[in-house]
Design an enzyme around this catalytic site. Structure first.
Site, short mmCIF file in Angstrom:
data_model
loop_
_atom_site.label_atom_id
_atom_site.label_comp_id
_atom_site.label_asym_id
_atom_site.label_seq_id
_atom_site.Cartn_x
_atom_site.Cartn_y
_atom_site.Cartn_z
N ALA A 11 37.77 -70.78 -112.61
CA ALA A 11 37.23 -69.69 -113.43
C ALA A 11 38.07 -68.44 -113.31
O ALA A 11 37.58 -67.34 -113.10
CB ALA A 11 35.77 -69.43 -113.06
N GLY A 12 39.40 -68.59 -113.45
CA GLY A 12 40.30 -67.44 -113.54
C GLY A 12 40.30 -66.91 -114.96
O GLY A 12 39.44 -67.29 -115.78
N ASN A 100 50.00 -74.36 -115.00
CA ASN A 100 51.45 -74.15 -115.04
C ASN A 100 52.19 -75.33 -114.44
O ASN A 100 51.68 -76.03 -113.58
CB ASN A 100 51.82 -72.88 -114.25
CG ASN A 100 51.50 -71.64 -115.03
OD1 ASN A 100 51.42 -71.67 -116.25
ND2 ASN A 100 51.32 -70.54 -114.33
N ALA A 126 45.95 -63.46 -120.67
CA ALA A 126 44.66 -62.90 -120.24
C ALA A 126 44.77 -62.51 -118.79
O ALA A 126 45.51 -63.11 -118.02
CB ALA A 126 43.55 -63.92 -120.42
N LYS A 179 58.31 -74.93 -121.78
CA LYS A 179 57.67 -73.81 -121.07
C LYS A 179 58.15 -73.77 -119.62
O LYS A 179 58.47 -72.72 -119.07
CB LYS A 179 56.14 -73.97 -121.13
CG LYS A 179 55.35 -72.99 -120.28
CD LYS A 179 54.40 -72.18 -121.11
CE LYS A 179 53.83 -70.92 -120.48
NZ LYS A 179 53.37 -70.99 -119.14
N ASN A 187 60.24 -66.76 -113.52
CA ASN A 187 59.27 -66.59 -112.43
C ASN A 187 59.91 -66.40 -111.07
O ASN A 187 59.60 -65.42 -110.37
CB ASN A 187 58.26 -67.74 -112.44
CG ASN A 187 57.37 -67.70 -113.67
OD1 ASN A 187 57.79 -67.21 -114.73
ND2 ASN A 187 56.16 -68.19 -113.58
N SER A 250 53.54 -64.42 -113.16
CA SER A 250 52.47 -64.98 -112.32
C SER A 250 52.99 -65.23 -110.90
O SER A 250 52.24 -65.07 -109.93
CB SER A 250 51.93 -66.26 -112.94
OG SER A 250 52.98 -67.17 -113.19
O1 KPL Z 1 54.45 -67.69 -118.05
C1 KPL Z 1 54.80 -66.65 -117.53
C2 KPL Z 1 54.35 -66.39 -116.16
O2 KPL Z 1 54.39 -65.25 -115.70
O3 KPL Z 1 53.94 -67.37 -115.51
C3 KPL Z 1 55.73 -65.73 -118.29
C4 KPL Z 1 55.96 -66.29 -119.67
C5 KPL Z 1 57.04 -65.64 -117.55
C6 KPL Z 1 55.15 -64.38 -118.54
O4 KPL Z 1 55.13 -63.56 -117.44
#
Ligand code: KPL
Length: 296
Positions: A11-12, A100, A126, A179, A187, A250
């Protein structure tokens, strides 16, 4: 046929955003948390307007079967979180992973062969102002698919109804890889240099690092058959850096908060594919080790 009832694990910000969107468009939704069962009122802020939605909450180990599960935890929590609810999962439960990195869908399939595991990727932005107040910061695309499956399953209609710019992607692995490729560059560099995404384009030494990582990602992408990513990675990275210049990635946020990072599922996955093809990917390996050294 009755519509799927969604249980949402994680629930993030992104989990709450999609849970609220599904509920508002008429789907049944329950949040699954480490806490006790009850109800949670979520406030979703979007372009200055705030809407509210109240959702039922259940604990990880409560009774009650789960037929359709959305997983939006951090990548490193997926395996344990799904294991915790496994006794409640229906025999052929649908599990949609919106996390991710890559590699987790395969891992879940081998640990829980009965599950129908789907993957998704989103560029919706978000963040949480607090656990019940979500700010919808950027509208993006959401792609969902399953390797080898050309047509969406019946529950996908609920997503189309709930989430703008959501589409079925028959080449989901390629979408996830493209992605992942961008995340492999932005990152770790932002986490190591403690900088916002935009700085990667401003400082000459960081631009050189971006280029070196992109060259290796190109090599690995060609070898793995992700030709489109191989041909466009430089432009894609430049576009994302420009479009998210003020963002703290992130991974930078994880390092700053003293949390584990998702490096194993991002650069770690790229390195596994590089190894399979005999590619050294030295800069990625070095940066992987450096992130490991500063984070958990
Ligand atoms: O997906 C992202 C993340 O921070 O994990 C990006 C696209 C780099 C945006 O900050």
């Amino acid at each position: 046929m009755a519509e799927a009832h969604w249980h949402v694990l994680g629930a993030g910000a992104i989990g709450c955003l999609f849970a609220a969107a599904l509920a508002r468009s008429g789907s049944g939704v329950t949040l699954v948390t480490r806490g006790h069962s009850g109800r949670r009122r979520l406030r979703i802020e979007d372009s200055g307007a705030t809407t509210e939605v109240e959702l039922p909450v259940c604990g990880l180990h409560d009774a009650g079967q789960i037929a359709t599960l959305l997983v939006t935890t951090k990548a490193y929590d997926v395996v344990d979180a799904v294991a915790a609810v496994a006794p409640r999962l229906a025999d052929d439960a649908n599990v949609l992973l919106l996390v991710n990195g890559m590699g987790l869908a395969q891992e879940l399939r081998s640990r829980h062969p009965r599950l129908q595991v789907y993957s998704g990727t989103t560029t919706q932005g978000a963040y949480r102002r607090d656990p019940t107040h979500i700010c919808h910061a950027g509208h993006g695309d959401t792609l969902i698919g399953r390797p080898g499956q050309a047509e969406p399953p019946p529950w996908f209609g609920q997503w189309v109804r709930a989430v703008p710019r959501c589409r079925w992607e028959s080449e989901i692995e390629a979408a996830l890889w493209s992605k992942l490729a961008v995340n492999c560059v932005i990152n770790p560099l932002t986490a190591l240099h403690g900088c916002r995404n935009g700085e990667l384009a401003l400082r000459a030494e960081l631009r050189a690092e971006v280029e070196a990582l992109c060259r290796e990602v190109t090599q690995v992408s060609y070898a793995a058959g992700y030709t489109q990513t191989a041909q466009t990675i430089g432009d894609s990275v430049a576009r994302v850096i420009a479009g998210t210049a003020d963002n703290r990635s992130s991974m930078l946020q994880d390092v700053s908060a003293g949390r584990p990072t998702e490096i194993d599922y991002i650069t770690g996955y790229l390195l596994r594919i590089a190894e399979e093809h005999g590619i050294p990917a030295q800069r990625n390996r070095a940066i992987f080790e450096e992130v490991k050294a500063i984070a958990h």
